[in-house]
Scaffold this active site. Structure first.
Site, PDB file in Angstrom:
ATOM      1  N   ASP A 106      -6.209   5.598   8.531  1.00 15.57           N
ATOM      2  CA  ASP A 106      -7.097   5.339   7.399  1.00 15.57           C
ATOM      3  C   ASP A 106      -7.768   3.982   7.583  1.00 15.57           C
ATOM      4  O   ASP A 106      -7.114   3.000   7.904  1.00 15.57           O
ATOM      5  CB  ASP A 106      -6.299   5.361   6.096  1.00 15.57           C
ATOM      6  CG  ASP A 106      -7.204   5.367   4.884  1.00 15.57           C
ATOM      7  OD1 ASP A 106      -8.358   5.826   4.992  1.00 15.57           O
ATOM      8  OD2 ASP A 106      -6.759   4.912   3.812  1.00 15.57           O
ATOM      9  N   HIS A 113     -15.733  -2.409  -1.300  1.00 13.83           N
ATOM     10  CA  HIS A 113     -14.313  -2.180  -1.592  1.00 13.83           C
ATOM     11  C   HIS A 113     -13.441  -3.277  -0.989  1.00 13.83           C
ATOM     12  O   HIS A 113     -12.556  -3.818  -1.658  1.00 13.83           O
ATOM     13  CB  HIS A 113     -13.872  -0.814  -1.057  1.00 13.83           C
ATOM     14  CG  HIS A 113     -12.399  -0.574  -1.165  1.00 13.83           C
ATOM     15  ND1 HIS A 113     -11.765  -0.324  -2.367  1.00 13.83           N
ATOM     16  CD2 HIS A 113     -11.414  -0.563  -0.222  1.00 13.83           C
ATOM     17  CE1 HIS A 113     -10.462  -0.164  -2.149  1.00 13.83           C
ATOM     18  NE2 HIS A 113     -10.223  -0.309  -0.856  1.00 13.83           N
ATOM     19  N   GLU A 179      -7.787   6.650  -4.147  1.00 18.82           N
ATOM     20  CA  GLU A 179      -8.864   6.106  -3.324  1.00 18.82           C
ATOM     21  C   GLU A 179      -9.754   7.281  -2.928  1.00 18.82           C
ATOM     22  O   GLU A 179      -9.300   8.219  -2.275  1.00 18.82           O
ATOM     23  CB  GLU A 179      -8.311   5.382  -2.090  1.00 18.82           C
ATOM     24  CG  GLU A 179      -7.624   4.074  -2.483  1.00 18.82           C
ATOM     25  CD  GLU A 179      -7.184   3.210  -1.305  1.00 18.82           C
ATOM     26  OE1 GLU A 179      -7.107   3.730  -0.176  1.00 18.82           O
ATOM     27  OE2 GLU A 179      -6.925   2.014  -1.536  1.00 18.82           O
ATOM     28  N   GLU A 181     -12.336   8.952  -0.749  1.00 16.05           N
ATOM     29  CA  GLU A 181     -12.746   8.736   0.649  1.00 16.05           C
ATOM     30  C   GLU A 181     -13.297  10.043   1.226  1.00 16.05           C
ATOM     31  O   GLU A 181     -13.101  11.117   0.666  1.00 16.05           O
ATOM     32  CB  GLU A 181     -11.547   8.326   1.519  1.00 16.05           C
ATOM     33  CG  GLU A 181     -10.720   7.182   0.943  1.00 16.05           C
ATOM     34  CD  GLU A 181      -9.686   6.617   1.920  1.00 16.05           C
ATOM     35  OE1 GLU A 181      -9.768   6.937   3.132  1.00 16.05           O
ATOM     36  OE2 GLU A 181      -8.812   5.859   1.469  1.00 16.05           O
ATOM     37  N   ASP A 213      -6.607   9.135  -1.042  1.00 20.54           N
ATOM     38  CA  ASP A 213      -5.483   8.346  -0.535  1.00 20.54           C
ATOM     39  C   ASP A 213      -4.750   7.730  -1.740  1.00 20.54           C
ATOM     40  O   ASP A 213      -4.974   6.580  -2.099  1.00 20.54           O
ATOM     41  CB  ASP A 213      -6.029   7.266   0.408  1.00 20.54           C
ATOM     42  CG  ASP A 213      -4.952   6.334   0.920  1.00 20.54           C
ATOM     43  OD1 ASP A 213      -3.769   6.729   0.913  1.00 20.54           O
ATOM     44  OD2 ASP A 213      -5.299   5.218   1.338  1.00 20.54           O
ATOM     45  N   ARG A 217      -0.136   0.641  -6.168  1.00 24.67           N
ATOM     46  CA  ARG A 217      -0.576  -0.742  -5.925  1.00 24.67           C
ATOM     47  C   ARG A 217       0.554  -1.746  -6.041  1.00 24.67           C
ATOM     48  O   ARG A 217       0.518  -2.790  -5.366  1.00 24.67           O
ATOM     49  CB  ARG A 217      -1.703  -1.109  -6.896  1.00 24.67           C
ATOM     50  CG  ARG A 217      -2.926  -0.243  -6.803  1.00 24.67           C
ATOM     51  CD  ARG A 217      -3.530  -0.261  -5.422  1.00 24.67           C
ATOM     52  NE  ARG A 217      -4.736   0.567  -5.353  1.00 24.67           N
ATOM     53  CZ  ARG A 217      -5.362   0.846  -4.220  1.00 24.67           C
ATOM     54  NH1 ARG A 217      -4.910   0.374  -3.064  1.00 24.67           N
ATOM     55  NH2 ARG A 217      -6.422   1.598  -4.224  1.00 24.67           N
ATOM     56  N   GLN A 220       2.548  -1.421  -2.816  1.00 23.36           N
ATOM     57  CA  GLN A 220       1.694  -1.919  -1.735  1.00 23.36           C
ATOM     58  C   GLN A 220       1.610  -3.450  -1.723  1.00 23.36           C
ATOM     59  O   GLN A 220       1.740  -4.080  -0.673  1.00 23.36           O
ATOM     60  CB  GLN A 220       0.288  -1.330  -1.900  1.00 23.36           C
ATOM     61  CG  GLN A 220      -0.722  -1.798  -0.859  1.00 23.36           C
ATOM     62  CD  GLN A 220      -2.127  -1.266  -1.153  1.00 23.36           C
ATOM     63  OE1 GLN A 220      -2.328  -0.438  -2.033  1.00 23.36           O
ATOM     64  NE2 GLN A 220      -3.102  -1.751  -0.406  1.00 23.36           N
ATOM     65  N   LYS A 233       1.496   4.071   0.238  1.00 25.30           N
ATOM     66  CA  LYS A 233       0.493   5.108   0.488  1.00 25.30           C
ATOM     67  C   LYS A 233       1.049   6.361   1.155  1.00 25.30           C
ATOM     68  O   LYS A 233       0.424   7.411   1.106  1.00 25.30           O
ATOM     69  CB  LYS A 233      -0.626   4.538   1.364  1.00 25.30           C
ATOM     70  CG  LYS A 233      -1.543   3.602   0.593  1.00 25.30           C
ATOM     71  CD  LYS A 233      -2.384   2.756   1.513  1.00 25.30           C
ATOM     72  CE  LYS A 233      -3.295   1.832   0.729  1.00 25.30           C
ATOM     73  NZ  LYS A 233      -4.433   2.510   0.084  1.00 25.30           N
ATOM     74  N   THR A 237      -1.263  12.128   0.535  1.00 25.24           N
ATOM     75  CA  THR A 237      -2.706  12.017   0.738  1.00 25.24           C
ATOM     76  C   THR A 237      -3.250  13.430   0.580  1.00 25.24           C
ATOM     77  O   THR A 237      -2.768  14.351   1.234  1.00 25.24           O
ATOM     78  CB  THR A 237      -3.023  11.489   2.158  1.00 25.24           C
ATOM     79  OG1 THR A 237      -2.366  10.238   2.343  1.00 25.24           O
ATOM     80  CG2 THR A 237      -4.519  11.315   2.367  1.00 25.24           C
ATOM     81  N   GLU A 338     -10.111  -1.242  -8.746  1.00 24.73           N
ATOM     82  CA  GLU A 338     -11.399  -1.947  -8.785  1.00 24.73           C
ATOM     83  C   GLU A 338     -12.138  -1.641 -10.089  1.00 24.73           C
ATOM     84  O   GLU A 338     -12.727  -2.521 -10.698  1.00 24.73           O
ATOM     85  CB  GLU A 338     -12.312  -1.462  -7.665  1.00 24.73           C
ATOM     86  CG  GLU A 338     -11.922  -1.816  -6.273  1.00 24.73           C
ATOM     87  CD  GLU A 338     -12.865  -1.122  -5.306  1.00 24.73           C
ATOM     88  OE1 GLU A 338     -12.506  -0.029  -4.837  1.00 24.73           O
ATOM     89  OE2 GLU A 338     -13.961  -1.646  -5.051  1.00 24.73           O
TER      90      GLU A 338
HETATM   91  O1  LIG Z   1      -6.840  -5.363   1.260  1.00 26.59           O
HETATM   92  C1  LIG Z   1      -5.698  -4.873   1.235  1.00 26.59           C
HETATM   93  O2  LIG Z   1      -4.692  -5.532   1.376  1.00 26.59           O
HETATM   94  C2  LIG Z   1      -5.499  -3.433   1.036  1.00 26.59           C
HETATM   95  C3  LIG Z   1      -6.446  -2.553   0.955  1.00 26.59           C
HETATM   96  C4  LIG Z   1      -6.247  -1.120   0.722  1.00 26.59           C
HETATM   97  O3  LIG Z   1      -5.422  -0.611  -0.015  1.00 26.59           O
HETATM   98  C5  LIG Z   1      -7.258  -0.341   1.362  1.00 26.59           C
HETATM   99  C6  LIG Z   1      -6.963   0.925   2.063  1.00 26.59           C
HETATM  100  O4  LIG Z   1      -6.065   1.769   1.931  1.00 26.59           O
HETATM  101  C7  LIG Z   1      -8.104   1.267   2.925  1.00 26.59           C
HETATM  102  C8  LIG Z   1      -9.203   1.832   2.133  1.00 26.59           C
HETATM  103  O5  LIG Z   1      -9.037   2.933   1.628  1.00 26.59           O
HETATM  104  O6  LIG Z   1     -10.289   1.211   2.057  1.00 26.59           O
HETATM  105 CA   LIG Z   2      -7.322   4.254   1.814  1.00 27.96          CA
HETATM  106 MG   LIG Z   3      -1.911   8.082   1.105  1.00 27.65          MG
END
Ligand SMILES: O=C(O)/C=C/C(=O)CC(=O)CC(=O)O
Ligand SMILES: [Ca+2]
Ligand SMILES: [Mg+2]
Length: 393
Positions: A106, A113, A179, A181, A213, A217, A220, A233, A237, A338
């Protein structure tokens, strides 16, 4: 014999012809093509074993010339009368995961973004890392938890630690997100030790799906330093069931935004692989955002070139996520973190204030692109509903 009727405004006209894997009550999954509100059984239409299979992989491995020949033959046949037993109503089928997913990577290709997430995750640093404009940043995802649209998503559990907490706790995610995508499916791979150039993209990429996706958060934010996303994640998916052939997207091809600094030579090509695809995200039945894929900084051709630049192999069934699609406007942001600015600015969804996903919430992402002669091509949708976390014990 029967002639297929296709409504004039159908997003699944003869210029689209996406492939999927379907079954009807009591039958085995097999390959079909969508035409209007019909699914045409390709094993029955063409009498070939490669379509009497539970995934598209064998067909995808046959290569671009064969993809073009089959597409031309289907176009010719569905324009006339075909055997009635080869046709099923789309409402009467169950759709399955269309591909056996090999590797799943990914990316992070939207500048809007990446800038927004940089601000939210790393408020004291520059939002874009110094590498971001030199290479398409990505992480390796978990192919075994890629599921087809309609699969329920159980709220993940994991370690979470808010900045004010002294130590992490284990429990259900309270910042569950989406997400929006696109996903690019590799038909023909490349052996270990070789690389794919951006202009070879169409020889390798079979088609495109919508991808969600799902992202926890809180899990993560605590786990990702310094190796990137993992359990936040890997729990699920989702992809849409219809794979839109790359050949159906000719009219959607556009330039990517100007890339400055100029990418290194291995990331440069002559072909345009930006795509003018418009996404739409529904949260509990209400449209909350319309992310524009056409604004993506890195193209899928650059992602595939980058992935193989070191000599890594590519395989039939590899899946590349574009990264969250976000545009510059608030109502173009492809993730709820966001859209609600980290939960600080709730949105009203069907009369309720929402920040992150609650149990029972349902999200559907759809997409369309320009087709030939002013028509539009549909991708269908990827849908999923959140079920409560299952606690051990
Ligand atoms: O900037 C970060 O630490 C994390 C970003 C994401 O969660 C982004 C990701 O999964 C990729 C995306 O879908 O743009
Ligand atoms: Ca993603
Ligand atoms: Mg995922």
């Amino acid at each position: 014999m029967t002639a297929l009727s296709i409504p004039g405004d159908s997003l699944f006209g003869i210029d689209n012809l996406p492939y999927g894997v379907f079954s009807t009550a009591g039958t085995d999954p097999r390959v079909g093509v969508r035409v209007g509100d019909h699914v045409v059984d390709l094993a029955k239409l063409l009498g070939e074993d490669v379509f009497a299979q539970p995934t598209l992989n064998s067909f995808m491995a046959q290569g671009r010339r064969r993809w073009a020949a089959v597409r031309a033959r289907i176009t010719e046949l569905v324009g006339g009368e075909i055997a009635a037993e080869a046709v099923v109503a789309v409402d009467d089928v169950t759709m399955h995961l269309p591909i056996a997913v090999a590797d799943y990577v990914d990316f992070y290709a939207s500048e809007n973004h990446a800038t927004n997430l940089g601000r939210l995750f790393r408020p004291d640093s520059e939002p874009l890392m110094p590498n971001w404009k030199y290479l398409p940043v990505g992480y390796h995802g978990r192919s075994s938890t890629v599921v087809v649209s309609g699969t329920d998503i159980v709220r993940p559990r994991g370690q979470r630690k808010a900045p004010a907490d002294a130590a992490p706790t284990f429990g259900p995610s309270v910042r569950l997100d989406i997400e929006a995508e696109l996903g690019f499916v590799v038909g023909v791979g490349s052996p270990m030790g070789s690389s794919i150039t951006p202009d070879e993209f169409a020889e390798h990429c079979f088609g495109v799906v919508i991808l969600n996706d799902w992202s926890a958060r809180d899990i993560q934010a605590w786990e990702y330093v310094p190796l990137g996303p993992n359990l936040g994640k890997s729990f699920a998916t989702s992809i849409s069931p219809w794979v839109v052939p790359l050949a159906a997207l000719e009219a959607a091809r556009i330039d990517t935004p100007v890339q400055d600094p100029t990418p290194l030579a291995y990331l440069r090509g002559e072909e345009k692989w930006g795509l003018d695809v418009e996404l739409e995200v529904e949260w509990n039945g209400q449209v909350v955002t319309r992310p524009p894929y056409g604004r993506m900084y890195w193209s899928p051709a650059q992602m595939l070139a980058h992935t193989t630049a070191n000599g890594a192999a590519a395989s039939t069934g590899d899946l590349f996520g574009s990264g969250t699609v976000s545009g510059p406007e608030q109502n173009q942001r492809g993730a709820f973190i966001e859209l609600t600015w980290g939960g600080a600015e709730p949105v009203t969804v069907a009369g309720e204030r929402r920040t992150f996903l609650e149990d029972g919430d349902e999200v559907a992402i759809s997409a369309t692109a320009p087709g030939p002669n002013g028509t539009r091509i549909g991708f269908g949708e990827v849908r999923g509903r959140i079920l409560p976390a299952v606690m051990p014990g």
